[in-house]
Design a protein around this motif. Structure first.
Motif, mmCIF file in Angstrom:
data_model
loop_
_atom_site.group_PDB
_atom_site.id
_atom_site.type_symbol
_atom_site.label_atom_id
_atom_site.label_comp_id
_atom_site.label_asym_id
_atom_site.label_seq_id
_atom_site.Cartn_x
_atom_site.Cartn_y
_atom_site.Cartn_z
ATOM 1 N N CYS A 12 0.829 -1.213 0.000
ATOM 2 C CA CYS A 12 0.000 0.000 0.000
ATOM 3 C C CYS A 12 0.861 1.260 0.000
ATOM 4 C CB CYS A 12 -0.927 0.000 1.215
ATOM 5 S SG CYS A 12 -2.224 -1.257 1.150
ATOM 6 N N GLN A 13 1.958 1.236 0.771
ATOM 7 C CA GLN A 13 2.859 2.388 0.806
ATOM 8 C C GLN A 13 3.435 2.682 -0.576
ATOM 9 O OE1 GLN A 13 3.071 4.777 3.016
ATOM 10 N NE2 GLN A 13 4.906 4.340 4.215
ATOM 11 N N ILE A 14 3.977 1.664 -1.207
ATOM 12 C CA ILE A 14 4.615 1.856 -2.519
ATOM 13 C C ILE A 14 3.589 2.275 -3.562
ATOM 14 C CG2 ILE A 14 5.815 0.652 -4.389
ATOM 15 C CD1 ILE A 14 7.191 -1.036 -2.198
ATOM 16 N N MET A 15 2.423 1.617 -3.552
ATOM 17 C CA MET A 15 1.384 1.973 -4.524
ATOM 18 C C MET A 15 0.872 3.394 -4.282
ATOM 19 S SD MET A 15 -0.850 -1.558 -4.779
ATOM 20 C CE MET A 15 -2.076 -0.751 -5.812
ATOM 21 N N GLY A 16 0.701 3.781 -3.008
ATOM 22 C CA GLY A 16 0.196 5.110 -2.701
ATOM 23 C C GLY A 16 1.125 6.210 -3.152
ATOM 24 N N TRP A 17 2.409 6.105 -2.820
ATOM 25 C CA TRP A 17 3.356 7.154 -3.214
ATOM 26 C C TRP A 17 3.683 7.108 -4.696
ATOM 27 C CZ3 TRP A 17 3.983 11.344 -0.633
ATOM 28 C CH2 TRP A 17 3.743 11.343 0.752
ATOM 29 N N THR A 18 3.563 5.938 -5.305
ATOM 30 C CA THR A 18 3.694 5.865 -6.767
ATOM 31 C C THR A 18 2.557 6.628 -7.432
ATOM 32 O OG1 THR A 18 4.791 3.710 -6.635
ATOM 33 C CG2 THR A 18 3.800 4.314 -8.743
ATOM 34 N N PHE A 19 1.354 6.494 -6.866
ATOM 35 C CA PHE A 19 0.205 7.237 -7.401
ATOM 36 C C PHE A 19 0.426 8.743 -7.279
ATOM 37 C CE2 PHE A 19 -4.088 8.033 -8.594
ATOM 38 C CZ PHE A 19 -4.551 9.075 -7.784
ATOM 39 N N VAL A 20 0.997 9.179 -6.137
ATOM 40 C CA VAL A 20 1.287 10.610 -5.950
ATOM 41 C C VAL A 20 2.259 11.101 -7.024
ATOM 42 C CG1 VAL A 20 2.415 12.285 -4.432
ATOM 43 C CG2 VAL A 20 0.804 10.624 -3.478
ATOM 44 N N VAL A 21 3.323 10.348 -7.262
ATOM 45 C CA VAL A 21 4.337 10.742 -8.248
ATOM 46 C C VAL A 21 3.741 10.778 -9.657
ATOM 47 C CG1 VAL A 21 6.460 9.972 -9.359
ATOM 48 C CG2 VAL A 21 6.299 9.972 -6.863
ATOM 49 N N LEU A 22 2.939 9.762 -9.986
ATOM 50 C CA LEU A 22 2.321 9.716 -11.312
ATOM 51 C C LEU A 22 1.336 10.864 -11.510
ATOM 52 C CD1 LEU A 22 1.706 5.881 -11.750
ATOM 53 C CD2 LEU A 22 3.475 7.277 -12.821
ATOM 54 N N SER A 23 0.630 11.238 -10.430
ATOM 55 C CA SER A 23 -0.299 12.368 -10.513
ATOM 56 C C SER A 23 0.453 13.661 -10.798
ATOM 57 C CB SER A 23 -1.090 12.496 -9.208
ATOM 58 O OG SER A 23 -1.860 11.345 -8.962
ATOM 59 N N MET A 24 1.587 13.843 -10.116
ATOM 60 C CA MET A 24 2.392 15.043 -10.346
ATOM 61 C C MET A 24 2.956 15.053 -11.766
ATOM 62 S SD MET A 24 4.359 15.194 -6.666
ATOM 63 C CE MET A 24 5.145 16.767 -6.980
#
Length: 352
Positions: A12-24
């Motif tokens: 969940c941690q990796i997927m969550g922060w990956t989503f943040v980076v992809l959104s940016m």
């Protein structure tokens, strides 16, 4: 190999922060595609690392301080402060990585470090707030479900205990011995016979009422044990010696109903009943550190074996676990001088 809970957490941690980076990355590509270069991707990677490490530190702190066990009104102000501190820490890590690798921030203008830190903290806080909310809501729901399951287990165990205890008390062997003892006293000592009938009635009534509450004051439980031992004394006579070492301040401490009764029955059945010359049953109740310590000692030996699956031991351990979790403890051991000791440690409850 990671435990199951930790594995899902890191996923969940990796997927969550990956989503943040992809959104940016998506917004940058939509609004300012010219700014996307190698250094931009490196900044995104640093945000990923800073977010992952700072939120993991927050999670570790929450677990060690036991915030998830607190009521919601006490958690909210703590979480608010934690969001600010974590956002500040994440910004420090991010800006520190930029400085180490000599990468300029997205705004190349000459801005002092404190201003950059404040702006970065505000920006990153937009991601830390939902992370904290999701983390707390997930654990709050999980804790509520666990409490519901534990309550159902406790209710089922209390009912099972009531049925087995009643069966133990009304089985023909127990009734036969008790009634025979009372019959023998009718002509010899009518007054004692009447008292014995009252004692037997108290024991049976207590067995049938044990499902009505999760705990009872020690004094009430001790009264039933005295009645039981008084009846057994008629049968064993001088072979049974009973000693009480009770701190009066412990009499209002809560204990699971029929727990002490069960331990005393085991002491009679497996201890005194197997000794040709009988022996002593000693009941001790005292405070030790921050615990209420309740002990039943009896003459006898374990012979190197403890029946952990037996009803008395297993029910005592299960009920303590459900009522007090890891804060309570139960042990049975053989000490010197032909003595077996069953000890229960329960957290002290301060009367309201």
């Amino acid at each position: 190999m990671l435990p199951r809970g930790n594995k899902y957490y890191w996923i969940c941690q990796i997927m969550g922060w990956t989503f943040v980076v992809l959104s940016m990355l998506f917004f940058a590509y939509s609004l300012s595609p010219s700014k996307i270069d190698d250094k931009f991707f490196l900044r995104l990677f640093f945000i990923f690392l800073a977010g992952l490490s700072s939120t993991h530190i927050l999670r570790t702190f929450i677990n060690r301080t036991g915030w998830m066990l607190l009521p919601i009104e006490k958690v909210i102000p703590r979480m608010a402060i934690a969001v600010v501190v974590t956002s500040f820490l994440c910004s420090l890590i991010y800006l520190g990585l930029l400085s180490v690798f000599s990468i300029q921030s997205e705004n190349p203008r000459n801005i002092d470090f404190s201003t950059k830190l404040l702006a970065s903290t505000l920006d990153i806080g937009l991601f830390i707030i939902p992370w904290t909310l999701i983390y707390y809501i997930y654990h709050y729901v999980a804790k509520s479900r666990k409490q519901e399951v534990d309550t159902l287990k406790l209710e089922a165990l209390v009912k099972e205990l009531e049925l087995k205890t009643i069966k133990a008390h009304i089985n023909p062997h127990f009734i036969f011995n008790a009634l025979n003892s009372i019959r023998a006293l009718i002509d010899e000592n009518p007054e004692r016979a009447r008292n014995a009938i009252t004692e037997l009635s108290n024991i049976l009534r207590s067995s049938m009422q044990s499902e009505k509450s999760e705990t009872v004051p020690l004094e009430k439980e001790l009264n039933i044990v005295r009645d039981y031992l008084a009846l057994e004394h008629i049968r064993f006579e001088d072979r049974l010696q009973v000693e009480y070492e009770i701190d009066e301040d412990t009499l209002d401490q809560p204990v699971p109903p029929m727990m002490l009764q069960t331990l005393v029955e085991n002491a009679i059945k497996h201890g005194i009943g197997k000794q040709m010359r009988g022996g002593v049953v000693r009941i001790i109740s005292d405070f030790k550190d921050d615990y209420h310590q309740l002990m039943v000692q009896n003459t006898g030996q374990l012979n190197g074996h403890i029946n952990g699956d037996g009803f008395g031991i297993s029910s005592t351990r299960n009920r303590l676990q459900l009522l007090f979790g890891n804060k309570a403890d139960f042990s049975i051991r053989e000490s010197n001088n032909n003595l077996v000791e069953a000890a229960v440690k329960i957290p002290v409850v301060i009367p309201a």
